[in-house]
Design a protein around this motif. Structure first.
Motif, PDB file in Angstrom:
ATOM      1  N   ALA A  81       0.715  -1.246  -0.021  1.00  0.00           N
ATOM      2  CA  ALA A  81      -0.121   0.034  -0.121  1.00  0.00           C
ATOM      3  C   ALA A  81       0.982   1.437   0.045  1.00  0.00           C
ATOM      4  O   ALA A  81       0.535   2.267  -0.822  1.00  0.00           O
ATOM      5  CB  ALA A  81      -1.063  -0.044   1.011  1.00  0.00           C
ATOM      6  N   ALA A  82       2.010   1.278   0.846  1.00  0.00           N
ATOM      7  CA  ALA A  82       2.661   2.336   0.841  1.00  0.00           C
ATOM      8  C   ALA A  82       3.294   2.762  -0.739  1.00  0.00           C
ATOM      9  O   ALA A  82       3.409   3.986  -1.124  1.00  0.00           O
ATOM     10  CB  ALA A  82       3.869   2.121   1.636  1.00  0.00           C
ATOM     11  N   GLU A  83       3.657   1.707  -1.348  1.00  0.00           N
ATOM     12  CA  GLU A  83       4.246   1.990  -2.945  1.00  0.00           C
ATOM     13  C   GLU A  83       3.040   2.440  -3.598  1.00  0.00           C
ATOM     14  O   GLU A  83       3.144   3.515  -4.254  1.00  0.00           O
ATOM     15  CB  GLU A  83       4.496   0.386  -3.203  1.00  0.00           C
ATOM     16  N   ARG A  84       1.840   1.861  -3.413  1.00  0.00           N
ATOM     17  CA  ARG A  84       0.847   2.447  -4.430  1.00  0.00           C
ATOM     18  C   ARG A  84       0.507   3.436  -4.037  1.00  0.00           C
ATOM     19  O   ARG A  84      -0.076   4.432  -5.167  1.00  0.00           O
ATOM     20  CB  ARG A  84      -0.376   1.502  -3.977  1.00  0.00           C
ATOM     21  N   LEU A  85       0.307   4.115  -2.715  1.00  0.00           N
ATOM     22  CA  LEU A  85      -0.126   5.407  -2.187  1.00  0.00           C
ATOM     23  C   LEU A  85       1.035   6.636  -2.339  1.00  0.00           C
ATOM     24  O   LEU A  85       0.564   7.542  -1.756  1.00  0.00           O
ATOM     25  CB  LEU A  85      -0.765   5.269  -1.106  1.00  0.00           C
ATOM     26  N   ASP A  86       2.438   6.017  -2.788  1.00  0.00           N
ATOM     27  CA  ASP A  86       3.367   7.100  -2.684  1.00  0.00           C
ATOM     28  C   ASP A  86       2.971   8.465  -3.119  1.00  0.00           C
ATOM     29  O   ASP A  86       3.277   9.466  -2.459  1.00  0.00           O
ATOM     30  CB  ASP A  86       4.428   6.583  -3.504  1.00  0.00           C
ATOM     31  N   ARG A  87       2.168   8.418  -4.371  1.00  0.00           N
ATOM     32  CA  ARG A  87       1.860   9.866  -4.820  1.00  0.00           C
ATOM     33  C   ARG A  87       1.078  10.652  -3.877  1.00  0.00           C
ATOM     34  O   ARG A  87       0.740  11.746  -4.146  1.00  0.00           O
ATOM     35  CB  ARG A  87       1.467   9.748  -6.163  1.00  0.00           C
ATOM     36  N   PHE A  88       0.505  10.111  -2.723  1.00  0.00           N
ATOM     37  CA  PHE A  88      -0.474  10.713  -1.846  1.00  0.00           C
ATOM     38  C   PHE A  88       0.228  10.868  -0.657  1.00  0.00           C
ATOM     39  O   PHE A  88      -0.370  10.917   0.317  1.00  0.00           O
ATOM     40  CB  PHE A  88      -1.700  10.114  -1.852  1.00  0.00           C
ATOM     41  N   ALA A  89       1.599  11.099  -0.516  1.00  0.00           N
ATOM     42  CA  ALA A  89       2.275  10.707   0.671  1.00  0.00           C
ATOM     43  C   ALA A  89       1.769  11.720   1.974  1.00  0.00           C
ATOM     44  O   ALA A  89       1.752  11.606   2.913  1.00  0.00           O
ATOM     45  CB  ALA A  89       3.942  11.189   0.440  1.00  0.00           C
ATOM     46  N   ASP A  90       1.408  13.099   1.349  1.00  0.00           N
ATOM     47  CA  ASP A  90       0.917  14.096   2.226  1.00  0.00           C
ATOM     48  C   ASP A  90      -0.558  13.784   2.580  1.00  0.00           C
ATOM     49  O   ASP A  90      -0.824  14.503   3.519  1.00  0.00           O
ATOM     50  CB  ASP A  90       0.877  15.523   1.548  1.00  0.00           C
ATOM     51  N   ARG A  91      -1.279  12.792   2.055  1.00  0.00           N
ATOM     52  CA  ARG A  91      -2.549  12.678   2.557  1.00  0.00           C
ATOM     53  C   ARG A  91      -2.923  11.197   2.876  1.00  0.00           C
ATOM     54  O   ARG A  91      -3.972  10.924   3.275  1.00  0.00           O
ATOM     55  CB  ARG A  91      -3.480  13.036   1.259  1.00  0.00           C
ATOM     56  N   ALA A  92      -2.078  10.542   2.997  1.00  0.00           N
ATOM     57  CA  ALA A  92      -2.156   8.967   3.442  1.00  0.00           C
ATOM     58  C   ALA A  92      -0.981   8.309   4.378  1.00  0.00           C
ATOM     59  O   ALA A  92       0.071   8.716   4.100  1.00  0.00           O
ATOM     60  CB  ALA A  92      -1.923   8.022   2.171  1.00  0.00           C
ATOM     61  N   THR A  93      -1.548   7.954   5.523  1.00  0.00           N
ATOM     62  CA  THR A  93      -0.788   7.383   6.389  1.00  0.00           C
ATOM     63  C   THR A  93      -1.138   5.993   6.656  1.00  0.00           C
ATOM     64  O   THR A  93      -2.177   5.454   6.396  1.00  0.00           O
ATOM     65  CB  THR A  93      -0.656   8.200   7.925  1.00  0.00           C
ATOM     66  N   SER A  94      -0.251   5.352   7.610  1.00  0.00           N
ATOM     67  CA  SER A  94      -0.722   3.541   7.588  1.00  0.00           C
ATOM     68  C   SER A  94      -0.014   3.140   8.922  1.00  0.00           C
ATOM     69  O   SER A  94       0.747   4.012   9.308  1.00  0.00           O
ATOM     70  CB  SER A  94      -0.573   2.804   6.694  1.00  0.00           C
ATOM     71  N   HIS A  95      -0.838   2.465   9.544  1.00  0.00           N
ATOM     72  CA  HIS A  95      -0.414   1.870  10.932  1.00  0.00           C
ATOM     73  C   HIS A  95      -0.572   0.275  10.843  1.00  0.00           C
ATOM     74  O   HIS A  95      -1.817  -0.120  10.592  1.00  0.00           O
ATOM     75  CB  HIS A  95      -1.386   2.668  11.793  1.00  0.00           C
ATOM     76  N   ARG A  96       0.377  -0.251  11.379  1.00  0.00           N
ATOM     77  CA  ARG A  96       0.254  -1.849  11.751  1.00  0.00           C
ATOM     78  C   ARG A  96      -0.581  -2.119  12.907  1.00  0.00           C
ATOM     79  O   ARG A  96      -0.010  -2.017  13.844  1.00  0.00           O
ATOM     80  CB  ARG A  96       1.498  -2.479  11.460  1.00  0.00           C
ATOM     81  N   CYS A  97      -1.840  -2.685  12.927  1.00  0.00           N
ATOM     82  CA  CYS A  97      -2.573  -3.131  14.270  1.00  0.00           C
ATOM     83  C   CYS A  97      -3.547  -3.829  13.438  1.00  0.00           C
ATOM     84  O   CYS A  97      -4.143  -3.951  12.431  1.00  0.00           O
ATOM     85  CB  CYS A  97      -2.836  -2.016  14.977  1.00  0.00           C
ATOM     86  N   ARG A  98      -4.445  -4.541  14.455  1.00  0.00           N
ATOM     87  CA  ARG A  98      -5.622  -5.100  14.124  1.00  0.00           C
ATOM     88  C   ARG A  98      -6.662  -4.034  14.386  1.00  0.00           C
ATOM     89  O   ARG A  98      -6.436  -2.886  14.912  1.00  0.00           O
ATOM     90  CB  ARG A  98      -5.897  -6.316  15.470  1.00  0.00           C
ATOM     91  N   PHE A  99      -7.757  -4.265  13.593  1.00  0.00           N
ATOM     92  CA  PHE A  99      -8.551  -3.267  13.145  1.00  0.00           C
ATOM     93  C   PHE A  99      -9.530  -2.658  14.839  1.00  0.00           C
ATOM     94  O   PHE A  99     -10.056  -1.575  14.720  1.00  0.00           O
ATOM     95  CB  PHE A  99      -9.476  -3.138  11.965  1.00  0.00           C
TER      96      PHE A  99
END
Ligand code: SAM
Length: 336
Positions: A81-99
């Motif tokens: 996902a980080a690779e795919r959303l690279d062009r939105f770096a200023d609007r996309a963050t991610s976190h590893r956890c259970r939902f």
């Protein structure tokens, strides 16, 4: 989704080799999901099942005024996902956890409230495809099935460690498998079982020959059941939905895509509860204290189009449910 449907996808596409080792996942009901969130207030949309970031990418493309906070427990998914959303770096963050730990993800990202929350349940295509992940009954691999590759226990612990009665319960409850007792007995007799294909053989052998010829691969339901058990998939869901609803701003929406009856039952139940539905006797005032926080959004297709079902067999069991957070006090329940 299940591995069998997915495998059939591949057969249709003649793309088995092409897919190997790649995070290639076609987002289900993508246009419908974009439409659901088209009208939500600007702000943060939680993608509680980020996967390869397909839905997130579509949302970020369609709404320049929203940010996405993505959650996944699979590190491979987060990398993809980080690779795919690279062009939105200023609007996309991610976190590893259970939902069901979405509060901690929101805290880490300094997010207070949500404009939207998306749950696209189950496993992704790459999780199913990569034999070494151990989800597939066709591609031989270790008995693993962990979404979180650091989780302490795997399918091997269930298959080789559970008491026969517990195996029966898991297979019956999470697989809707009418031959659960026979399958559990056969598994126990065949221990130790080391690989997915061996497990599939044992399960197939336990099902009466006539029944093997209907309903896809005979091991499909048992594999689904063991996967759900290994990943505690249904345990995490009710709390996660409740938390997401709590965090929505008025006008914010929650959308959930589920793929089997056990999931959908939970989704329906949590959304119903949030509509303030109560079971007090008709004609008497409500005394159960039910509070309405959402209204169900109608007019959104519940199922993928026939074309999508045809093109993406994995989508064929999807059910979409959507609810919208209401203003406090904006209770539109019918008074009895
Ligand atoms: C169907 S895929 C999502 C695909 C994604 N919507 C896309 O378009 O690429 C589901 C993802 O949710 C993750 N997942 C499932 N249950 C989870 C849970 N309880 N907590 C965190 N992640 C979960 C899986 O690891 C998987 O990557």
């Amino acid at each position: 989704m299940d591995a069998d449907d997915h495998r059939d996808d591949h057969r249709d596409d003649h793309r088995d080799d092409h897919w190997a080792g790649r995070f290639d996942h076609r987002p289900v009901m993508e246009e419908e999901i974009v439409d659901v969130f088209r009208s939500v207030p600007a702000g943060v949309i939680l993608d509680a099942t980020l996967g390869g970031g397909g839905h997130s990418e579509a949302l970020l493309d369609s709404r320049p005024d929203v940010q996405v906070l993505g959650i996944d427990r699979d590190p491979a998914a987060l990398r993809a996902a980080a690779e795919r959303l690279d062009r939105f770096a200023d609007r996309a963050t991610s976190h590893r956890c259970r939902f069901d730990a979405l509060d901690s993800a929101m805290q880490a990202a300094a997010v207070d409230r949500l404009s939207g929350a998306l749950f696209d349940l189950g496993v992704s295509s790459p999780q199913l495809d990569q034999a070494e992940r151990g989800f597939s009954y066709r591609h031989d691999g270790p008995l693993d099935m962990r979404m979180d590759t650091d989780a302490p226990w795997s399918a091997a612990d269930v298959v080789n460690g559970y008491a026969e009665s517990d195996l029966t319960r898991v297979i019956r409850t999470y697989g809707d498998e009418r031959f659960a007792t026979r399958i559990a007995r056969a598994i126990v007799a065949a221990r130790p079982i080391e690989s997915t294909v061996r497990l599939a053989q044992v399960v197939t052998g336990a099902i009466p020959a006539a029944a093997r010829r209907t309903g896809g691969h005979p091991a499909k339901r048992t594999f689904q059941a063991i996967r759900i058990e290994v990943n505690s998939e249904l345990d995490a869901l009710p709390q996660a939905i409740d938390h997401a609803i709590d965090a929505l701003v008025p006008g914010g929406r929650i959308a959930v895509l589920s793929y089997h009856s056990g999931e959908d039952r939970i989704v329906k139940d949590r959304l119903r509860e949030a509509t303030g539905a109560c079971d007090c006797p008709v004609g008497l005032p409500c005394v159960c204290g039910a509070v309405q926080t959402v209204r169900i959004v109608r007019g959104v297709p519940k199922r993928p189009s026939i074309d999508e079902q045809r093109e993406n067999r994995r989508a064929s069991s999807a059910i979409l449910r959507v609810a919208e957070r209401i203003e406090p006090g904006d209770d539109d329940r019918e008074r009895r």
